[in-house]
Enzyme design. Structure first.
Site, short mmCIF file in Angstrom:
data_model
loop_
_atom_site.label_atom_id
_atom_site.label_comp_id
_atom_site.label_asym_id
_atom_site.label_seq_id
_atom_site.Cartn_x
_atom_site.Cartn_y
_atom_site.Cartn_z
CG ASP A 177 48.25 48.10 37.63
OD1 ASP A 177 48.84 47.29 36.91
OD2 ASP A 177 48.59 48.39 38.79
CG ASP B 214 27.11 36.02 41.35
OD1 ASP B 214 27.88 36.54 42.20
OD2 ASP B 214 27.49 35.53 40.29
CG PHE C 53 33.08 31.26 41.57
CD1 PHE C 53 32.99 30.89 40.24
CD2 PHE C 53 34.33 31.45 42.13
CE1 PHE C 53 34.13 30.73 39.49
CE2 PHE C 53 35.47 31.29 41.38
CZ PHE C 53 35.37 30.93 40.05
CB ALA D 184 38.91 28.06 44.06
CG MET E 297 30.91 25.57 36.91
SD MET E 297 29.90 24.18 36.43
CE MET E 297 30.09 23.07 37.79
CB SER E 298 28.27 30.65 40.72
OG SER E 298 27.96 31.51 39.66
CE LYS F 55 26.82 33.99 36.83
NZ LYS F 55 26.25 33.75 38.17
CG ASP G 284 47.70 47.67 44.88
OD1 ASP G 284 48.50 47.01 44.19
OD2 ASP G 284 46.47 47.49 44.87
CG ASP H 20 52.73 46.83 42.17
OD1 ASP H 20 53.11 46.17 41.19
OD2 ASP H 20 51.54 47.11 42.39
#
Lengths: 692, 563
Positions: free
Chosen positions: A310, A347, A380, A382, A386-387, A403, A526, A530
């Site tokens: 991965d 942040d 942030f 969804a 942005m945050s 941003k 994990d 998988d």
């Protein structure tokens, strides 16, 4: 953590226990599992009987007694090697299990709750664990969320979150709940947890031999039969030769001499150490905090030639990092950096922190004073994607710094009647093509510039892949990124191939394809999704943080949940096979010297030549003292070499990531040539010592 | 040793090396389905054979049914050949009016020719009729050689198949090998030999009165046709008792050279065919190199021993038992090649060789007849050792050992050990029995260690399906006929069946593509390893017996002691 501590090779307590075990392993039912050592034990028994019968008939031969004793030692040394390997493995596994043996569990049946012993728990039963409880057995969280201290098995002190549903639902027996309350469905029968299975793998008596070990046992048993034939027919040829030399038939080879010759010729060194090598392979895996659920898996690990890795966590550090600020025309880079840093101050995401750090490092910006009154941080979400931060400037006006992805920022500035320039879009496209993530920064209606967020390839990983390539192992990077991004990172990390936008089904298909082409595939995973791929892979390592489904599907569990572990597991597998091959070669090469010691000794009277000595004395190139000391020296050497090689069997031969040709040349020089020379020196020294 | 001798040996090996890829490539084409230049006519014959015998030439067998077909065919051959001998007096083409053969001798001879051993406990011209020699022995010379090559083909298919159990069709393999490889080569060889003066007729024996007034009978018969396949098919059973030392079998230095070349020709070429079929000519040359090196070392030791003065007489050269017409070098080259090739035809008496060169011949056989060895048989025996080498040394690179991409696991090792054990079991157990029993010892002509060498050689020759004799041992007794017969059977089928089983197991496996992590089996290091494993397995097994036989013989000779 207990298994992290290194147990000394000959820890006194272990050595003591192993010594006792070496005797209890004389039990014929157990000896017969090792045909080579069984033959030695039969020889020892036979010679002992001869010594006793001699005593009964009032005669005594020190030589016979010595042979008999040293044959017993040979058997005991072989037993000791197995016992000590077993002891070490058990000690490490035991310390994992100890926590759990006295645990009580709160079993839920319907509405009622009963206290039961952890060992009485059955698969499918449900238990409840609250803060301070030890989790009684392996299971799956079916309700609730809790932080769990898994340091008992992983050594990592930071607690981890375990919650129902999702990919973090599996819990391991022996770990401790430190907050909240969870309901757990037990997924393994008592005595069949991972740790129990691991212990079974290192316990000699219960241990299943692995396929390669079985093949090797057949080879050395076959050689034993060949030598048994050669030795058993020798008295007939001797009888003929005695007749021809006009010597009495009473001069024929005695049973102790024949037994000594047989034991010296059969591959006792590898026969004695074979199971110790197998057990210590498990043990080395355990030292790396990996639990194998079958011995077959560790062998297959050495054969793996394709690794599916991965991207995140294995090849790159888990998170993207800011590496550059690219300002919009007319904006200074400091201005951009300042705004970017300010918006990220609270942040807590790794990306956010990396922006703060970069601004500090590049422009020595310490960050503005953050007054809680006039600055509000916007996290942030969804929806917004942005945050940023809202703050009041000194003139009292409200400013908003944001941003985020270019789509969301474009929407943001356009909403504020700002202008999203073509220049910014070009930067964004360019960065995306390089495999980076562009983060656009804007203040109110004005776009300030772009933060270059990049996947950081782990230090040293490129070299690691180069080593793997040398060993003939191909690496394939698996990522959910688009192929542009994936290709850029793949090139930087030096993997051989990559799969972009890979779904679990893609992984499974890829594994099947590779296997159809004759490759052996290793992967680490994990999530529940998988599980099919883990089950299909030849080596499937499930992370301990993963789901129970993943852990059941794989054939190893990595307690540290460290994705690079796959590479170490491959190395342990290779080292195991190398150790077996090297000691087999050594064992067989030893025979040459032993012939030169014993043959002239037993034929000393046959066909006397001009000097009155048997003509075959010409083979006595070591000039050993007497025929009896020659035979005895060979037998003693044969016994001692087992003890001397125990550390090597336990630690494994030195392993370096090199091509097959280089590895072969090196091991051949040490164990092939060494195996021819060592006994000449050893037998001569022992002979000198005996004849002092 | 003269320059002329050296040049001839040099020419011999140069030609052998040069012909290997040519014939090897031809066989490759045949084995992969091509037809030879005259294919149109022979092809009709091939198809006719299938139609006549009711064979479905497209049917593929797995290893078990292939083995059953093969064993059924060989058993039939055995019974028919035995019956022919038991009733030869009543059969045609018996101009000398020879009587029926005794059962134990007939049994021994039948086994001997079916197993491609061609051990001859009898004297050909005075025991067997032309009918038995032609219809019985010569036919077996062809089909036993073809059987060996067929087994090799199955092994190659096993190595090349990917999870596919179809290993070919025994009847088709047998027909094609005989029709396209053995027959054309033998006809060519026979014609050249006839040109050199080897006889080929159906005359009754000629009776003469010599100048000394002694009545002499000179046997006649279809010799050239049998000699060609006897040499090419690593059979070795001569028409005459004197074998290739008889002027009717081997009249000129040129015929001698050709017959010597024929000893190793097909086994050597098969290594090239093998390489080409497994997809890497280098793999074939690797095995060729290992074989050639062992052969050359043995040859040098033999030449050295024969050209050293006898410690007792102090005289040179030692001509006793040598082929006087062709000299020492040719005698030694032949003895080395014939023992290595599992052929067994002789021009010199191996019993009279110096102890060391006798030992070289014996070791060539004892190592398992893998130094070129019998047609097909030598190479598949060699592959057994390759598997063992790969298994022991391959582990040292840290992977499950694999050969040509096939993993070598439990079953292969099991079968390989059976194949290694079978001939050694025969050599050691029967030799020991012979040493302890009166029946065994009364046949001996020589006392001392040389007697032991004679016994060891006889059983080695049987177990290795070689067929040459150390002579000096009267083996046409009930004891030797039976034990040697059993030895030949176990020496042949005790290896052949495990090899087929290995092929079956390998065929079902996938092929791992090679990488830098793969143990390489086509370089000098592997040649060295392979030789080491062969010497160690063979050497350690037989060293005690050899020490008491030829080695003691040699050391005693140096001490001036004889028996």
């Amino acid at each position: 953590m207990s298994s992290k501590q290194n147990i000394g090779l000959f820890n006194r307590k272990l050595a003591y226990q192993a010594t006792i075990d070496s005797f209890s392993k004389l039990n014929p039912a157990q000896l017969i599992k090792n045909p080579v050592i069984f033959v030695v034990a039969m020889g020892a028994l036979l010679t002992s009987l001869i010594v006793v019968s001699d005593l009964y008939h009032h005669s005594y031969s020190a030589f016979n007694l010595n042979i008999s004793l040293w044959l017993w030692f040979t058997v005991l040394f072989a037993n000791f090697s197995e016992a000590i390997a077993e002891g070490r493995g058990k000690a490490q596994a035991e310390s994992l299990r100890n926590n759990r043996t006295h645990t009580t569990a709160r079993r839920i049946t319907g509405e009622s709750e009963t206290l039961v012993n952890a060992t009485d728990l059955k698969k499918g039963e449900i238990v409840i664990c609250e803060a301070g409880d030890l989790i009684p057995s392996d299971g799956e969280v079916i309700e609730g969320i809790a932080s769990v201290d898994e340091s008992a098995i992983t050594g990592e002190s930071a607690p981890v979150i375990r919650e129902s549903g999702g990919d973090r639902s599996a819990v391991t027996g022996g770990t401790k709940v430190i907050s909240d309350r969870i309901l757990i469905r037990i997924t393994t029968e008592a005595g069949n947890t991972f740790i129990d299975r691991m212990i079974a793998l290192v316990e000699g008596a219960k241990r299943q031999k692995t396929p390669n070990e079985i093949a090797l046992s057949i080879l050395i048993s076959g050689l034993t039969i060949v030598f048994l034939l050669a030795v058993a027919t020798l008295p007939a040829f001797f009888a003929y030769s005695l007749n021809a030399s006009h010597l009495p038939l009473s001069g024929n080879l005695t049973l102790p001499v024949l037994t000594a010759l047989l034991v010296c010729l059969i591959p006792t060194t590898i026969g004695g150490l074979l199971s110790a090598i197998g057990i210590s392979g498990m043990d080395r895996l355990l030292q790396r905090n990996v639990i194998a659920t079958s011995g077959r898996a560790i062998e297959a690990a050495g054969d793996v030639d394709v690794l599916l890795l991965d991207k995140t966590g294995t090849i790159t550090l888990g998170n993207r990092m800011a590496t550059n600020f690219i300002p919009e025309e007319g904006v200074s880079v400091e201005e951009l950096a300042d705004a970017a840093q300010f918006s990220s101050l609270s942040d807590e995401t790794p990306e956010g922190r990396s922006i703060v750090v970069l601004a500090k490092e590049k422009f020595n910006l310490r960050g503005r004073e953050v007054h809680p009154i006039n600055a509000t941080f916007i996290p942030f979400t969804a929806q917004s994607k942005m945050s940023g931060v809202d703050y009041c400037s000194e003139d009292g006006s409200l400013h908003r710094i944001r941003k985020g992805s270019f789509e969301s920022i474009r929407g943001f500035v356009q909403h504020n009647n700002g202008y999203y320039s073509r220049h910014i879009q070009e930067i964004v496209t360019r960065l995306a093509q390089q495999g980076a993530t562009p983060l656009v920064v804007a203040e109110d209606e004005k776009v300030l510039g772009v933060i270059h967020l990049k996947d950081i390839v782990k230090g040293g990983i490129k070299q690691r892949f180069a080593e793997l390539r040398k060993m003939g192992i191909r690496t394939v990077m698996i990522t959910g990124d688009n192929s542009l991004t994936a290709a850029a990172i793949a090139a930087e990390a030096g993997v051989d191939d990559f799969m972009a936008e890979a779904t679990p089904e893609d992984k499974l298909r890829r594994i099947r394809e590779e296997q159809a082409n004759g490759h052996l595939v290793g992967m680490i995973g994990d999530g529940t999704n998988d599980a099919p791929a883990l089950a299909q892979a030849d080596i499937g390592i499930a992370m301990n943080t993963g789901t129970q489904a993943a852990r059941e599907a794989g054939n190893m569990v990595d307690l540290d949940s460290n994705p690079t572990k796959l590479i170490e597991v491959v190395e342990v597998g290779k080292q195991l096979l190398m150790t077996r091959g090297s000691l087999t070669t050594f064992s067989i090469a030893n025979d040459i010297a032993k012939y030169f010691a014993i043959l002239p000794a037993i034929a000393v009277t046959l066909y006397p030549g001009k000097n009155g000595m048997g003509v075959l004395s010409a083979f006595n190139i070591m000039h050993l003292g007497s025929p009896q000391s020659a035979i005895l020296s060979a037998v003693i050497f044969n016994a001692l070499i087992i003890v001397m090689l125990i550390p090597l069997a336990l630690k494994g031969v030195r392993y370096k990531p090199v091509s097959a040709n280089v590895a072969l040349a090196r091991n051949l020089a040490i164990f092939g040539i060494g195996g021819i020379v060592a006994p000449f020196v050893g037998i001569k020294l022992i002979d000198l010592f005996i004849n002092l | 040793m003269t320059t002329h001798d050296l040049l001839q040996i040099l020419l011999y090996f140069t030609l052998l090396i040069a012909l290997t890829p040519i014939l090897g490539n031809y066989m490759y084409r045949i084995f992969t389905g091509d037809r030879p230049p005259l294919g149109l006519y022979l092809g009709k014959l091939e198809n006719l054979t299938y139609r006549f015998a009711g064979i479905d030439s497209h049917k593929q067998s797995d290893w078990k049914s292939y083995t059953l077909d093969l064993l059924y065919f060989n058993l039939t051959g055995l019974v028919v050949l035995m019956l022919m001998q038991l009733f030869q007096a009543h059969l045609p083409l018996n101009p000398a009016g020879l009587p029926n053969v005794k059962w134990d001798s007939a049994c021994n001879t039948a086994v001997s020719f079916v197993t491609s051993t061609n051990w001859q406990g009898y004297a050909g011209e005075t025991t067997l009729s032309n009918f038995v020699q032609m219809v019985g022995l010569t036919v077996q010379n062809f089909v036993s050689a073809a059987t060996g090559m067929a087994v090799l083909l199955v092994l190659i298919r096993g190595l090349m198949n990917k999870c596919n159990h179809g290993l070919g069709n025994f009847w088709v393999d047998l027909t094609r090998i005989t029709l396209y490889v053995l027959l054309p080569l033998s006809i060519l060889y026979a014609l050249v030999l006839i040109g050199q003066g080897v006889i080929q007729n159906f005359h009754p024996n000629l009776a003469y009165q010599t100048v000394e007034g002694v009545n002499q009978v000179i046997p006649q018969g279809p010799v050239a046709s049998q000699i060609a396949i006897k040499q090419l098919g690593t059979n070795g059973g001569g028409f005459f008792n004197a074998n290739s030392a008889h002027p009717f079998e081997n009249p000129t230095p040129f015929s001698n050279f050709l017959e010597m070349l024929a000893l190793l020709l097909i086994p050597a070429a098969l290594t090239y065919t093998y390489g080409k079929m497994v997809g890497s000519v280098r793999q074939g040359w690797t095995l060729f190199t290992a074989m050639l090196l062992m052969l050359l070392v043995g040859l040098c030791l033999s030449l050295y021993a024969e050209y050293s003065p006898n410690p007792i007489s102090g005289k040179l050269p030692l001509m006793e038992g040598k082929e006087l017409r062709f000299g020492i070098s040719n005698s030694v080259l032949w003895s080395t090649a014939t023992s290595a090739a599992s052929n067994g035809s002789v021009i010199a008496m191996h019993d009279s060789l110096s102890p060391l060169s006798g030992m070289v011949a014996m070791i060539n056989i004892m190592l398992g007849e893998v130094i070129f060895g019998g047609v097909g048989a030598g190479l598949y025996g060699m592959v057994i050792f390759v598997l063992l080498t790969v298994f022991i040394a391959g582990l040292m690179v840290g992977r499950t050992p694999e050969y040509l991409g096939k993993k070598i696991q439990k079953f292969e090792i099991q079968m390989a050990m059976v194949a290694v054990l079978a001939p050694n079991l025969i050599i050691l157990l029967f030799s020991a029995w012979a040493c302890l029993s009166n029946q065994g010892l009364t046949s001996l002509n020589n006392a001392g260690p040389h007697g032991l060498s004679e016994i060891l050689y006889a059983y080695s020759s049987a177990a290795g399906n070689n067929g040459s004799a150390f002579a000096g041992l009267n083996a046409n007794t009930l004891f030797y006929n039976v034990t040697l017969g059993i030895g030949m059977l176990i020496g042949r089928f005790g290896i052949l069946v495990p090899v087929l089983a290995i092929a079956g197991s390998l065929a079902g496996k996938n092929k791992t593509p090679s990488s830098s992590g793969t143990f390489q089996t086509d370089n000098w290091l592997f040649v060295g390893l392979l030789i080491a494993v062969i010497l160690i397995v063979g050497g350690l097994t037989h060293f005690p017996a050899l020490a008491l036989g030829p080695i003691a013989d040699h050391l005693l000779l140096n001490n001036g002691i004889t028996f």
